[in-house]
Design a protein around this motif. Structure first.
Motif, PDB file in Angstrom:
ATOM      1  N   THR A 201       0.852  -1.187   0.000  1.00 53.76           N
ATOM      2  CA  THR A 201       0.000   0.000   0.000  1.00 53.76           C
ATOM      3  C   THR A 201       0.890   1.239   0.000  1.00 53.76           C
ATOM      4  N   ALA A 202       0.321   2.390  -0.350  1.00 55.83           N
ATOM      5  CA  ALA A 202       1.081   3.644  -0.361  1.00 55.83           C
ATOM      6  C   ALA A 202       1.628   3.942   1.037  1.00 55.83           C
ATOM      7  N   GLU A 203       0.833   3.652   2.051  1.00 57.71           N
ATOM      8  CA  GLU A 203       1.268   3.899   3.426  1.00 57.71           C
ATOM      9  C   GLU A 203       2.423   2.976   3.816  1.00 57.71           C
ATOM     10  N   GLU A 204       2.343   1.705   3.422  1.00 55.97           N
ATOM     11  CA  GLU A 204       3.435   0.761   3.703  1.00 55.97           C
ATOM     12  C   GLU A 204       4.709   1.185   2.982  1.00 55.97           C
TER      13      GLU A 204
ATOM     14  N   LEU B  64       5.547   4.244   2.021  1.00 55.34           N
ATOM     15  CA  LEU B  64       6.080   5.432   2.677  1.00 55.34           C
ATOM     16  C   LEU B  64       6.828   5.049   3.948  1.00 55.34           C
ATOM     17  N   GLY B  65       6.237   4.188   4.752  1.00 52.49           N
ATOM     18  CA  GLY B  65       6.888   3.743   5.984  1.00 52.49           C
ATOM     19  C   GLY B  65       8.208   3.048   5.712  1.00 52.49           C
ATOM     20  N   ARG B  66       8.232   2.200   4.679  1.00 57.25           N
ATOM     21  CA  ARG B  66       9.464   1.489   4.322  1.00 57.25           C
ATOM     22  C   ARG B  66      10.533   2.462   3.837  1.00 57.25           C
ATOM     23  N   ARG B  67      10.142   3.404   2.972  1.00 59.23           N
ATOM     24  CA  ARG B  67      11.103   4.378   2.442  1.00 59.23           C
ATOM     25  C   ARG B  67      11.649   5.298   3.535  1.00 59.23           C
ATOM     26  N   LEU B  68      10.783   5.723   4.459  1.00 62.02           N
ATOM     27  CA  LEU B  68      11.243   6.579   5.565  1.00 62.02           C
ATOM     28  C   LEU B  68      12.292   5.850   6.395  1.00 62.02           C
ATOM     29  N   TRP B  69      12.054   4.568   6.631  1.00 56.25           N
ATOM     30  CA  TRP B  69      13.012   3.805   7.425  1.00 56.25           C
ATOM     31  C   TRP B  69      14.299   3.557   6.644  1.00 56.25           C
ATOM     32  N   GLU B  70      14.167   3.145   5.385  1.00 60.67           N
ATOM     33  CA  GLU B  70      15.352   2.861   4.568  1.00 60.67           C
ATOM     34  C   GLU B  70      16.234   4.094   4.380  1.00 60.67           C
ATOM     35  N   CYS B  71      15.617   5.235   4.137  1.00 64.08           N
ATOM     36  CA  CYS B  71      16.390   6.447   3.816  1.00 64.08           C
ATOM     37  C   CYS B  71      16.817   7.248   5.043  1.00 64.08           C
ATOM     38  N   TYR B  72      15.955   7.337   6.055  1.00 65.84           N
ATOM     39  CA  TYR B  72      16.204   8.258   7.171  1.00 65.84           C
ATOM     40  C   TYR B  72      16.201   7.607   8.549  1.00 65.84           C
ATOM     41  N   LYS B  73      15.885   6.320   8.593  1.00 64.20           N
ATOM     42  CA  LYS B  73      15.790   5.588   9.866  1.00 64.20           C
ATOM     43  C   LYS B  73      14.782   6.225  10.823  1.00 64.20           C
ATOM     44  N   ILE B  74      13.650   6.685  10.254  1.00 61.59           N
ATOM     45  CA  ILE B  74      12.542   7.154  11.094  1.00 61.59           C
ATOM     46  C   ILE B  74      11.303   6.347  10.722  1.00 61.59           C
ATOM     47  N   THR B  75      10.399   6.212  11.658  1.00 59.42           N
ATOM     48  CA  THR B  75       9.171   5.460  11.413  1.00 59.42           C
ATOM     49  C   THR B  75       8.097   6.390  10.855  1.00 59.42           C
ATOM     50  N   LEU B  76       7.059   5.800  10.319  1.00 55.67           N
ATOM     51  CA  LEU B  76       5.927   6.576   9.816  1.00 55.67           C
ATOM     52  C   LEU B  76       5.295   7.369  10.951  1.00 55.67           C
ATOM     53  N   GLN B  77       5.252   6.779  12.151  1.00 49.77           N
ATOM     54  CA  GLN B  77       4.682   7.484  13.307  1.00 49.77           C
ATOM     55  C   GLN B  77       5.530   8.708  13.661  1.00 49.77           C
ATOM     56  N   GLN B  78       6.848   8.584  13.579  1.00 47.34           N
ATOM     57  CA  GLN B  78       7.732   9.724  13.858  1.00 47.34           C
ATOM     58  C   GLN B  78       7.540  10.819  12.805  1.00 47.34           C
ATOM     59  N   TYR B  79       7.407  10.423  11.548  1.00 50.46           N
ATOM     60  CA  TYR B  79       7.174  11.388  10.475  1.00 50.46           C
ATOM     61  C   TYR B  79       5.868  12.150  10.733  1.00 50.46           C
TER      62      TYR B  79
END
Length: 157
Positions: free
Chosen positions: A62-65, A67-82
């Motif tokens: 999903t788009a949300e999944e 986004l969460g994966r990319r945030l973690w891979e690129c910046y080591k932050i979770t979707l909740q932190q974003y």
């Protein structure tokens, strides 16, 4: 004939066993991602059947999944932190204060040297900041030289 099989007379055919149908087939019957790359475990026929049944790539992210994966891979932050950062910034860019256009989101600004996440920026501010960080010395020299105009175009005093 098996999908993707290329029989070339005179060349030995290396046999490989498909992980799904368990049949021994020529290596050419297995998809490869390029020269020198390992071939897939599933033969072309089984792969085509698998993709037909499960969709081209299997279960779609999903788009949300994504986004969460990319945030973690690129910046080591979770979707909740974003999302917490978006809320803390009232959904606006940390530099210009504008909210992103419909369907767009704020970019994660980070230090390219240390990887430290700083804040969320609109695309325009994020790009401009990146250019400034990479070229601030050259920009300062340029302004010192041409800030009052090009000396070749200025009237002689």
């Amino acid at each position: 004939m098996t999908q993707g099989t290329e029989f070339i007379p005179g060349l030995p055919q290396v046999a490989k066993t498909c992980s799904k149908c368990r049949e021994a087939k020529p290596e050419a019957a297995f998809h490869s991602h390029g020269p020198g790359k390992k071939r897939m475990a599933m033969c072309g026929d089984c792969r085509a059947e698998h993709r037909r049944i499960n969709g081209r790539e299997g279960r779609k992210e999903t788009a949300e999944e994504r986004l969460g994966r990319r945030l973690w891979e690129c910046y080591k932050i979770t979707l909740q932190q974003y999302r917490a950062m978006v809320k803390a910034q009232s959904g606006a860019c940390a530099i210009c204060g504008k909210t992103p256009d419909e369907g767009k989101r704020l970019a994660v600004d980070h230090c390219h040297t240390t990887g430290v996440v700083r804040a969320l920026l609109c695309i325009r501010c994020n790009l401009n900041l990146g250019v400034y960080e990479n070229h601030h010395r050259a920009a300062a020299e340029y302004l010192a030289t041409y800030g009052a105009g090009n000396p070749l175009l200025c009237p002689a005093e």
